[in-house]
Design a protein around this motif. Structure first.
Motif, short mmCIF file in Angstrom:
data_model
loop_
_atom_site.label_atom_id
_atom_site.label_comp_id
_atom_site.label_asym_id
_atom_site.label_seq_id
_atom_site.Cartn_x
_atom_site.Cartn_y
_atom_site.Cartn_z
N LEU A 8 0.83 -1.20 0.00
CA LEU A 8 0.00 0.00 0.00
C LEU A 8 0.86 1.25 0.00
CD1 LEU A 8 -2.96 1.19 0.47
CD2 LEU A 8 -1.93 1.84 2.63
N PHE A 28 -14.57 14.89 -3.77
CA PHE A 28 -14.01 13.72 -3.12
C PHE A 28 -14.16 12.50 -4.00
CE2 PHE A 28 -15.00 16.43 0.53
CZ PHE A 28 -13.70 16.55 0.96
N ARG A 31 -11.13 12.11 -6.15
CA ARG A 31 -9.97 11.77 -5.34
C ARG A 31 -10.08 10.33 -4.88
NH1 ARG A 31 -8.90 16.39 -0.93
NH2 ARG A 31 -8.56 18.13 -2.32
N GLY A 32 -11.28 9.97 -4.45
CA GLY A 32 -11.52 8.62 -3.97
C GLY A 32 -11.21 7.62 -5.06
N ILE A 35 -7.57 7.06 -5.42
CA ILE A 35 -6.98 6.20 -4.41
C ILE A 35 -7.39 4.75 -4.66
CG2 ILE A 35 -6.99 5.63 -1.97
CD1 ILE A 35 -7.30 8.58 -1.43
N MET A 36 -8.68 4.58 -4.96
CA MET A 36 -9.19 3.23 -5.16
C MET A 36 -8.43 2.51 -6.26
SD MET A 36 -11.28 2.74 -2.93
CE MET A 36 -12.92 2.16 -2.61
N ARG A 71 -9.89 -0.70 4.70
CA ARG A 71 -9.52 0.28 5.71
C ARG A 71 -10.64 1.32 5.92
NH1 ARG A 71 -3.73 0.81 4.74
NH2 ARG A 71 -3.46 -0.90 6.20
N GLY A 72 -11.14 1.87 4.82
CA GLY A 72 -12.21 2.86 4.91
C GLY A 72 -13.46 2.30 5.55
N PRO A 73 -13.99 1.19 5.01
CA PRO A 73 -15.20 0.60 5.60
C PRO A 73 -15.02 0.27 7.07
CG PRO A 73 -14.76 -0.40 3.48
CD PRO A 73 -13.61 0.53 3.75
N LEU A 75 -13.15 1.71 9.28
CA LEU A 75 -13.14 2.90 10.12
C LEU A 75 -14.54 3.45 10.34
CD1 LEU A 75 -9.99 4.72 8.75
CD2 LEU A 75 -10.34 4.00 11.10
N ILE A 76 -15.39 3.38 9.32
CA ILE A 76 -16.70 4.02 9.48
C ILE A 76 -17.76 3.06 10.01
CG2 ILE A 76 -16.20 5.69 7.67
CD1 ILE A 76 -18.29 4.20 5.98
N ALA A 79 -19.33 3.76 13.56
CA ALA A 79 -20.23 4.91 13.55
C ALA A 79 -21.56 4.55 12.90
CB ALA A 79 -19.57 6.07 12.80
N LEU A 80 -21.49 3.84 11.77
CA LEU A 80 -22.73 3.50 11.09
C LEU A 80 -23.58 2.55 11.94
CD1 LEU A 80 -21.62 3.10 7.36
CD2 LEU A 80 -22.70 5.04 8.48
#
Lengths: 354, 291
Positions: A8, A28, A31-32, A35-36, A71-73, A75-76, A79-80
């Motif tokens: 990575l 975003f 940008r996303g 990265i993807m 990593r993204g999923p 982290l969120i 919260a979800l």
């Protein structure tokens, strides 16, 4: 896993320079995407590196969970989950409920009613009356907030001694509790003790009683709400006023542009978008007004200051028409969602302009 | 953004402007001032016909906030307000702490590892905060009763955690978005792991912002009325509800007492407003407007 992380790093660093050259307004989403793609095809960015190591199968579930794509999923997700359990699930539950006949204080099982509750709500003249009261308060209060907030911002748009301390005095009301402000004004409108009622009685022989006429009660609510939230508008306008580049005013001075012309062509464009944001934000918030009305007038006299929020409260917790209250709530929610999208749209337009 | 090199148009003004602003500010602040002074007045002073600006201050109102005289005479009983202030702080602090931990992680995810539909998630999250609380309270009230959560700390803390989460996420995201990403990329190139990029580079830069978010959210929770009204019991009641009950209950309201409660209730908020002045704009707009 270690290899995965290194991979990575390769992907991340190679996409780094490319990202920094994107214009600041780039959304975003792009940008996303950038990265993807770099994460999805790390080989392409690591030219000539060793063949893909077999990390995925070796590390098992933990390795799968910790892989860069997740990593993204990861982290969120917490919260979800919290939002879903405490907020979204109950909302969906009450959305379902709005299609049934149900009373929270009865044991009887809910009976399916289809769109019946919505029909009841939309044809009920009482509810239209509540919408009118709310609209009157929203229009009155937001208009006062915009005017007062704007004038206050003009006053504070310059640097002067003690500005920071005086600004605090003006900004304080905004941070107070809505219920506290309700109590404040209940005291100020008190016929014998309140300074506002006594001030009014200097001009008219009769004492001011807040609940004596619908018009008075409405004005009283508007005054309390506008006092509290004008600093909010001021804060936004002030941000616009101080962001005007100085050279524009210097150019205007050379051109000998008058005060009004300078304001209209230089200052106003800088605060226009912020005024719109203030208008939308305050409309959303004032539309929901509950605490102040609940404490100050309890909707009286009669029902003349009863707003939609207060009425939903009455329907749900005094008349226990739970499903009708839910239906009315969803109509409110729809209005708020529309206004919120408008607000976010205005935010993005402003960013694109900047 | 090349804003940094532009010179802002904020002009300089002298003491004349200070005088004008002082008059306006004092008029604007007068309602708060009135409450603060009434709290220190004896009953006759509070009722005096032209408003008394000079009076002998008394602390008796503050004493009776916490201790109520017995009807029989000599003794005093606890009015419960000590507990209510503790509840407000405890419930606010715990729920905001939880929300901030979960929210910071989510904000970092939204900011640095955007998903497909990132903006949609953020929109839904903001909507849960913008929606009229009265809609949320109907099902939550019923569900809390079913699960026996109404009147318990667990219930109200869980609810306030969810209530503060959207705010924390949007605020923290706005701080993360403001950071310069070149530093992070440089660290990655030097071989630091993603965890240490977050822990050693991003987090230290936003500590100040997160602290501001924490205090801000505590105030929002401290001030919240409707959820507390519906979902707290005698043991978990917060100050706003207790205040509303103080006016609702009696025939004649003791305004001196009420002002004293309000004073204790708002003083922390006024102080914090001053400390947070630079973050206020971001705070009141949920991080959507920065400057």
């Amino acid at each position: 896993v270690r290899n995965g992380a290194v991979r990575l790093v390769g992907g991340g660093s190679s996409s780094g320079p490319a990202r920094t050259f994107l214009p600041p307004g780039t959304s975003f989403a792009t940008r996303g995407f950038d990265i993807m793609t770099s994460i999805a095809n790390p080989e392409t960015s690591m030219s000539g590196a060793a063949a893909r190591p077999p990390s995925r199968s070796a590390a098992g579930f933990l390795g799968w969970l910790m892989s860069p794509e997740r990593r993204g999923p990861l982290l969120i997700t917490p919260a979800l989950v919290v939002l879903f359990v405490v907020n979204i699930f109950p909302l969906m539950w009450s959305f379902g409920l709005s299609f049934f006949e149900y009373k929270a204080n009865r044991i009887a099982a809910p009976v399916f009613k289809g769109l019946g509750n919505y029909e009841d709500v939309l044809t009920d003249p009482d509810i239209w009356e509540r919408f009118q009261h709310t609209a009157t308060i929203v229009v009155g209060s937001v208009a006062v907030q915009l005017v007062v907030g704007f004038l206050l911002a003009l006053l504070f748009a310059q640097e002067f001694p003690l500005r920071r301390y005086l600004l605090m005095l003006v900004l304080a009301p905004m941070m107070l509790s809505l219920s506290a402000v309700g109590v404040f004004f209940k005291l100020f409108y008190d016929p014998t003790l309140g300074f506002i009622s006594r001030f009014i009685s200097l001009f008219t022989p009769e004492t001011f009683v807040i609940l004596s006429t619908p018009a008075r009660a409405t004005i009283a609510v508007v005054l309390a709400d506008a006092w509290m939230w004008s600093p909010f508008v001021m804060l936004l306008v002030l941000a616009g006023l101080v962001s005007v580049p100085k050279y524009l005013y210097e150019a205007a001075e050379i051109d000998r542009a008058g005060w009004w012309r300078r304001f209209r062509t230089i200052t106003f464009p800088y605060i226009r978008s912020l005024l719109l944001l203030a208008l939308l934000f305050r409309t959303i918030e004032t539309f929901k007004i509950f605490d102040v009305v609940y404490i100050l007038t309890e909707g009286g006299p009669g029902s003349s200051t009863e707003t939609v929020s207060v009425y939903v409260y009455r329907l749900a917790f005094q008349f226990f028409r739970t499903s009708v209250a839910s239906a009315l709530g969803y109509i409110m929610l729809f209005a708020v969602i529309v206004l919120t999208s408008l607000y976010l749209y205005a935010i993005q337009t402003r960013r694109a302009e900047a | 953004m090349e804003k940094a090199r532009e010179v802002r148009a904020i002009g300089k003004a002298g003491w004349g402007r200070t005088l004008g602003a002082a008059i306006v500010s004092c008029i604007y602040f007068f309602p708060v001032f009135f409450i603060l002074t009434t709290a220190f007045k004896t009953r006759p002073d509070a009722l005096a016909m032209p408003i008394k600006f000079l009076f002998t201050p008394t602390l008796s109102n503050f004493y009776s906030v916490f201790f109520r005289a017995d009807i029989q005479g000599s003794g005093t009983t606890d009015s419960g307000f000590g507990l209510y202030f503790f509840n407000s702080l405890f419930i606010g602090g715990t729920s905001v702490f939880l929300a901030l931990v979960i929210g910071t992680a989510a904000a970092y995810g939204f900011s640095r590892f955007p998903l497909r539909g990132n903006d949609t998630y953020l929109f839904i999250i903001l909507t849960t905060r913008m929606l009229p609380p009265i809609i949320a309270i109907i099902p939550i009230f019923v569900l809390f009763r079913v699960f026996g959560l109404s009147g318990s700390y667990t219930g109200i803390i869980a609810l306030y955690t969810a209530f503060n989460l959207p705010f924390s996420i949007w605020m923290a995201k706005s701080f993360f978005d403001d950071l310069d990403r070149d530093i992070e990329d440089a660290a990655r190139m030097d071989g630091s792991s993603e965890w240490s990029v977050f822990r050693k580079i991003c987090l230290p830069q936003v500590y100040g912002g997160l602290a501001a978010t924490f205090v801000f959210a505590v105030i929002l929770t401290w001030n919240e009325f409707l959820f507390a009204l519906m979902l707290t019991g005698t043991e978990t009641r917060t100050v706003p509800v207790a205040i509303a009950r103080t006016i609702g209950g009696q025939v004649g309201v003791d305004w001196g007492l009420l002002s004293a409660i309000e004073t204790l209730f708002i003083i922390p908020v006024v102080i914090v407003t001053f400390v947070l002045q630079n973050q206020l704009l971001r705070g009141v707009t949920f991080g959507t407007i920065r400057k």
